[in-house]
Design an enzyme around this catalytic site. Structure first.
Site, short mmCIF file in Angstrom:
data_model
loop_
_atom_site.label_atom_id
_atom_site.label_comp_id
_atom_site.label_asym_id
_atom_site.label_seq_id
_atom_site.Cartn_x
_atom_site.Cartn_y
_atom_site.Cartn_z
N TYR A 23 0.82 -1.21 0.00
CA TYR A 23 0.00 0.00 0.00
C TYR A 23 0.85 1.27 0.00
CZ TYR A 23 -4.70 -1.92 0.84
OH TYR A 23 -5.91 -2.53 0.73
N LYS A 63 4.37 -14.72 1.84
CA LYS A 63 4.55 -15.37 0.53
C LYS A 63 6.05 -15.64 0.40
CE LYS A 63 2.73 -16.82 -3.27
NZ LYS A 63 2.21 -18.16 -3.41
N ASP A 68 -5.84 -7.33 3.87
CA ASP A 68 -7.03 -6.74 3.26
C ASP A 68 -7.89 -7.85 2.64
OD1 ASP A 68 -8.69 -4.60 2.29
OD2 ASP A 68 -7.80 -4.89 0.32
N ASP A 118 -11.54 -9.70 4.33
CA ASP A 118 -12.83 -9.75 3.63
C ASP A 118 -13.30 -11.20 3.51
OD1 ASP A 118 -12.80 -6.99 3.20
OD2 ASP A 118 -13.58 -7.18 1.17
N ASP A 174 -1.42 -18.05 0.04
CA ASP A 174 -2.40 -18.75 -0.81
C ASP A 174 -2.93 -20.00 -0.10
OD1 ASP A 174 0.13 -19.86 -1.07
OD2 ASP A 174 -0.02 -20.22 -3.23
#
Ligand code: IPM
Ligand code: MG
Length: 367
Positions: free
Chosen positions: A146, A196, A252, A256, A228
């Site tokens: 970000y 990751k 983020d 969700d 993942d």
């Protein structure tokens, strides 16, 4: 536990879309609970997001940031809408939120995900899979993809291109991981660090630091997982997790994903915290322009964010628990906004849902 305060100032930034509707609900709960628990609250409304772009040319003015810095807490609704989506525009409404987060030094975004039994029928997951889900996502909030620089449009080999940068300093990873351990200690003692590692240099860097820090917390069961793989495991085994710490963008997405387990993103509160006295509380959901003005928005995420404010900014855990219990009770009594309504439910608007919660908030116990 912080000492409880006697008088506090809260900056309220309603924002766009359903922001003003849910924030009105949150503000009302804030007022009621403050008076029950003997806290003097002054609420000051300030513009943020698209509305602020229209009026002042930018989504978060210096004055608003300064007011937020001077306040004890910020209550934020949501920002954005199609009228500000022009890719050529100088600013986006979302940049207003990012400016506040960065300006207040709020590097830790805490998103508790609790599945309420009363809403099991609304979850996209089967009840036997999702029942009892209770986890916290600790999302790094002021770094990563970000905020890394450069972040720009450029030309590469004569062709238009765009670049964002995923950058972390050691100190940034350290402090968020420690924050994760703090939450794990206060809860069920388990921390998962999500990265990751197999592809990103920042992933390796993050995992090394997290693993190193974990040695200082022998009582916490620490593990790591690829982002993942975790995204898949989270839907397969939602009850397996306690505290999850991760990079800004991963957090983020994952919040969700976890948020909808509860039946609706309209149920998910969040607290953005740092090392200083500042804090910002906001529902995880967006501004939902399609239902703005319909009085249909679910105010519970904002009301639960106000509960987090009482606990983390005002040192009034009992008041926080009173709000959370009232929400539970309201759901058990069958009140439903549209997003969480099953067939034949007791459908109510934003305002009636708020009134139902307020009617169920208990004052301080006298013993
Ligand atoms: C969130 C939102 C924000 C984010 C937007 C509004 C900037 O999606 O809080 O999750 O991407 O962080
Ligand atoms: Mg988001």
């Amino acid at each position: 536990m912080e000492k409880s305060l006697k008088a506090v100032q809260v900056v309220v930034t309603a924002g766009d879309g359903i922001g003003p509707e849910v924030v009105a609900a949150g503000a009302q709960v804030l007022e009621e609970v403050a008076s029950l628990y003997d806290l003097q609250v002054t609420q000051v409304e300030r513009p943020l997001g698209g509305g602020s772009i229209d009026k002042f040319g930018e989504p978060c003015t210096d004055e608003v940031l300064q007011d937020a810095l001077d306040a004890d807490a910020v209550l934020l609704g949501a920002v954005g809408g199609p009228q500000w989506d022009d890719p050529q525009a100088r600013f986006t409404p979302e940049e207003g939120v990012l400016r506040l987060r960065e300006g207040l030094g709020l590097y830790a975004n805490v998103r508790p995900v609790r599945v309420h039994d009363a809403l099991l029928g609304r979850s996209p997951l089967r009840p036997e899979v999702v029942r009892g889900t209770d986890l916290v996502i600790v999302r790094e909030l002021t770094g990563g993809l970000y905020f890394g620089r450069p972040k720009e449009l450029r030309t590469v080999d004569g062709e238009p291109a765009a670049v964002d940068t995923l950058l972390y300093r050691r100190s940034e990873v350290e402090r968020i991981v420690r924050h994760g351990f703090k939450w794990a200690s206060a809860r069920r003692g388990r921390l998962l660090s999500v990265d990751k590692f197999n592809v990103l240099v920042t992933g390796r860097f993050w995992r090394d630091i997290a693993t190193e820090i974990s040695r200082q917390y022998p009582d916490i069961e620490f593990s790591t997982m690829l982002a993942d793989a975790f995204a898949a495991a989270l839907v397969q085994r939602p009850t397996d997790w306690d505290v999850v710490v991760t990079e800004n963008t991963f957090g983020d997405f994952l919040s969700d994903e976890a948020g909808v387990f509860t039946g609706s993103l309209g149920m998910l509160p969040s607290a953005s915290l740092g090392d200083g006295p500042h804090a910002l509380y906001e529902p995880v959901h967006g501004s939902a322009p399609d239902i703005a003005g319909d009085h249909a928005a679910n105010p519970l995420a904002t009301i639960l964010s106000v509960a987090l404010m009482f606990r983390h900014s005002f040192g009034l855990s009992q008041a926080a628990t009173a709000i959370e219990s009232a929400v539970e009770w309201t759901l058990n009594d069958g009140f439903r906004t549209r997003d969480i309504a099953e067939e034949g439910a007791r459908l109510v608007d934003t305002q009636s849902m708020t009134a139902a919660v307020i009617a169920r908030i208990e004052g301080p116990s006298t013993n």
